[in-house]
Scaffold this motif. Sequence first.
Motif, mmCIF file in Angstrom:
data_model
loop_
_atom_site.group_PDB
_atom_site.id
_atom_site.type_symbol
_atom_site.label_atom_id
_atom_site.label_comp_id
_atom_site.label_asym_id
_atom_site.label_seq_id
_atom_site.Cartn_x
_atom_site.Cartn_y
_atom_site.Cartn_z
ATOM 1 N N SER A 32 0.841 -1.189 0.000
ATOM 2 C CA SER A 32 0.000 0.000 0.000
ATOM 3 C C SER A 32 0.874 1.235 0.000
ATOM 4 N N ALA A 33 0.219 2.387 0.023
ATOM 5 C CA ALA A 33 0.954 3.636 0.217
ATOM 6 C C ALA A 33 1.359 3.675 1.686
ATOM 7 N N ASP A 34 2.637 3.543 1.959
ATOM 8 C CA ASP A 34 3.091 3.335 3.330
ATOM 9 C C ASP A 34 3.128 4.604 4.162
ATOM 10 N N LEU A 35 3.324 5.733 3.508
ATOM 11 C CA LEU A 35 3.643 6.945 4.244
ATOM 12 C C LEU A 35 3.047 8.155 3.553
ATOM 13 N N ALA A 36 2.479 9.060 4.349
ATOM 14 C CA ALA A 36 2.042 10.358 3.839
ATOM 15 C C ALA A 36 2.963 11.411 4.433
ATOM 16 N N VAL A 37 3.377 12.366 3.605
ATOM 17 C CA VAL A 37 4.312 13.398 4.057
ATOM 18 C C VAL A 37 3.770 14.773 3.688
ATOM 19 N N VAL A 38 3.721 15.655 4.681
ATOM 20 C CA VAL A 38 3.410 17.057 4.433
ATOM 21 C C VAL A 38 4.723 17.825 4.582
ATOM 22 N N LEU A 39 5.295 18.224 3.456
ATOM 23 C CA LEU A 39 6.516 19.037 3.459
ATOM 24 C C LEU A 39 6.096 20.495 3.366
ATOM 25 N N MET A 40 6.533 21.310 4.326
ATOM 26 C CA MET A 40 6.028 22.671 4.334
ATOM 27 C C MET A 40 7.053 23.685 4.837
ATOM 28 N N GLN A 41 6.818 24.894 4.451
ATOM 29 C CA GLN A 41 7.465 26.081 4.995
ATOM 30 C C GLN A 41 6.411 27.176 4.891
ATOM 31 N N GLU A 42 6.641 28.333 5.460
ATOM 32 C CA GLU A 42 5.609 29.371 5.437
ATOM 33 C C GLU A 42 5.204 29.702 3.999
ATOM 34 N N GLY A 43 3.939 29.466 3.689
ATOM 35 C CA GLY A 43 3.400 29.814 2.379
ATOM 36 C C GLY A 43 3.499 28.735 1.317
ATOM 37 N N LEU A 44 4.169 27.606 1.627
ATOM 38 C CA LEU A 44 4.319 26.530 0.642
ATOM 39 C C LEU A 44 4.208 25.176 1.330
ATOM 40 N N ALA A 45 3.425 24.278 0.730
ATOM 41 C CA ALA A 45 3.318 22.912 1.262
ATOM 42 C C ALA A 45 3.124 21.930 0.118
ATOM 43 N N HIS A 46 3.711 20.763 0.265
ATOM 44 C CA HIS A 46 3.493 19.641 -0.651
ATOM 45 C C HIS A 46 2.976 18.460 0.164
ATOM 46 N N ILE A 47 1.944 17.809 -0.346
ATOM 47 C CA ILE A 47 1.466 16.570 0.275
ATOM 48 C C ILE A 47 1.848 15.424 -0.657
ATOM 49 N N ALA B 112 -3.016 35.640 6.940
ATOM 50 C CA ALA B 112 -2.542 34.848 5.804
ATOM 51 C C ALA B 112 -2.050 33.471 6.253
ATOM 52 N N LEU B 113 -1.371 33.425 7.407
ATOM 53 C CA LEU B 113 -0.873 32.136 7.904
ATOM 54 C C LEU B 113 -2.032 31.213 8.272
ATOM 55 N N LYS B 114 -3.070 31.762 8.867
ATOM 56 C CA LYS B 114 -4.246 30.962 9.226
ATOM 57 C C LYS B 114 -4.930 30.417 7.973
ATOM 58 N N LYS B 115 -5.019 31.263 6.933
ATOM 59 C CA LYS B 115 -5.612 30.817 5.672
ATOM 60 C C LYS B 115 -4.767 29.706 5.048
ATOM 61 N N PHE B 116 -3.451 29.857 5.107
ATOM 62 C CA PHE B 116 -2.536 28.838 4.570
ATOM 63 C C PHE B 116 -2.724 27.506 5.303
ATOM 64 N N PHE B 117 -2.756 27.558 6.642
ATOM 65 C CA PHE B 117 -2.942 26.330 7.416
ATOM 66 C C PHE B 117 -4.293 25.678 7.111
ATOM 67 N N GLU B 118 -5.311 26.496 6.893
ATOM 68 C CA GLU B 118 -6.632 25.936 6.580
ATOM 69 C C GLU B 118 -6.611 25.227 5.228
ATOM 70 N N ASN B 119 -5.924 25.797 4.246
ATOM 71 C CA ASN B 119 -5.818 25.151 2.935
ATOM 72 C C ASN B 119 -5.054 23.828 3.023
ATOM 73 N N VAL B 120 -4.003 23.821 3.828
ATOM 74 C CA VAL B 120 -3.248 22.583 4.011
ATOM 75 C C VAL B 120 -4.092 21.541 4.735
ATOM 76 N N LEU B 121 -4.871 21.985 5.732
ATOM 77 C CA LEU B 121 -5.762 21.070 6.454
ATOM 78 C C LEU B 121 -6.769 20.419 5.508
ATOM 79 N N GLN B 122 -7.356 21.193 4.615
ATOM 80 C CA GLN B 122 -8.333 20.636 3.676
ATOM 81 C C GLN B 122 -7.675 19.608 2.755
ATOM 82 N N ALA B 123 -6.471 19.902 2.296
ATOM 83 C CA ALA B 123 -5.751 18.951 1.445
ATOM 84 C C ALA B 123 -5.367 17.701 2.228
#
Length: 400
Positions: A156-171, A203-214
């Motif tokens: 299966s997909a063994d691991l999920a990773v959220v790579l982030m810095q302020e204003g940028l995130a990859h899932i 802006a940081l709160k909006k960014f975290f909310e977008n990452v949370l939804q993803a």
Amino acid sequence: MRKFLFFSAQMVAVDSDDLWFAYNLIAPGDSVMAVTVRKVLREGASGGRDAERIKLKLEIKVEAVDYDKVGSVLRIRGKNVLENEHVKVYAAVWLHSLGTKGSSWTICIIIFFLFVQIGAFHTIELELQRPFVLRKDVWDSLALDELHQASDPGASADLAVVLMQEGLAHILLVGRSMTTTRARIETSIPRKHGPAIAGYDLALKKFFENVLQAFLKHIDFTVVRCAVIASPGFTKDQFHRHLLLEAERRMLRPIIENKSRIILVHASSGYKHSLREVLDAPTVMNMIKDTKAAQEVRVLKDFFDMLSNDPHRACYGPKHVEVAHERLAIQTLLITDDLFRNADVVTRKKYVNLVDSVKDTGGTVHIFSAMHVSGEQLAQLTGIAAILRFPLPDLEDMEM
């Protein structure tokens, strides 16, 4: 090369990992049979032309295979080897007026033929959930290993990773054979100092909310073993706090029930190249220690350590590895799956024979996925390397 009797395998790809396995399995000269759709035109009753999509069963002799990672599609091109005549009957009805005495019906039967010629070039697209049959004249040991891995229900997909810095995130999802980017989130964050501080917090709160939804959309804890949040500085800690608080406030059960499987590690950036740092982290490695991705990371680290500390017991490049094997010196062989997809059958056989021979002489073999970060690293070293049982200092004098 070990050979096995001809047989066919019926398969259905249920996720992108399965398509990658199929991509590694299907080679020029094989035959692939699947139901496909073709658009045909027919004459309508009014004299116009109507388009219709018709399902046909095609079997083609493979000449080329392309993998579309974004669209999760395999495109297989080759010549048709299955005679296929499609017959469809249409009943067209017209009403003819016969004056005042009444009317009668005239029925015209139209028979439509679609003939797919043997030897005609066709492309079959294999998508998720589309069954197909693969036939090979010879199933070598590597193909059978691939088939075994692909049919393993525990993979299966063994691991999920959220790579982030302020204003940028990859899932990212790290699976048994590939790493896929499921989401990229970017938000403009103003500077933290001076009068812009209020805008920064918003802006940081909006960014975290977008990452949370993803996070909620792409991370399924019934599939992954753990989720890693990684960043430089305290961004990971801030987001983790936001994640747990919002989960409690909104009763997000997937997060509440699995919060012990969410771990934080340091990464130098929110860009995808930092994934290697995440996989190297001891806490992450312990969670996924028995998975293929973790094994690749561990053995590649062993190779680089050997190359630094005892360089005469490590080599890379086809020529050096071949000579090392002739001297029965290979303890661990590292090789990328890219080398087995060579269109030249002789070249593929050479690498399959090497893998079998190393195993027969007591060595271990690790086949790296070109779609994992460790496979990309190995590909930069020609795609083949070895850790040796004993030093071979004269290898340095040989040309690569």
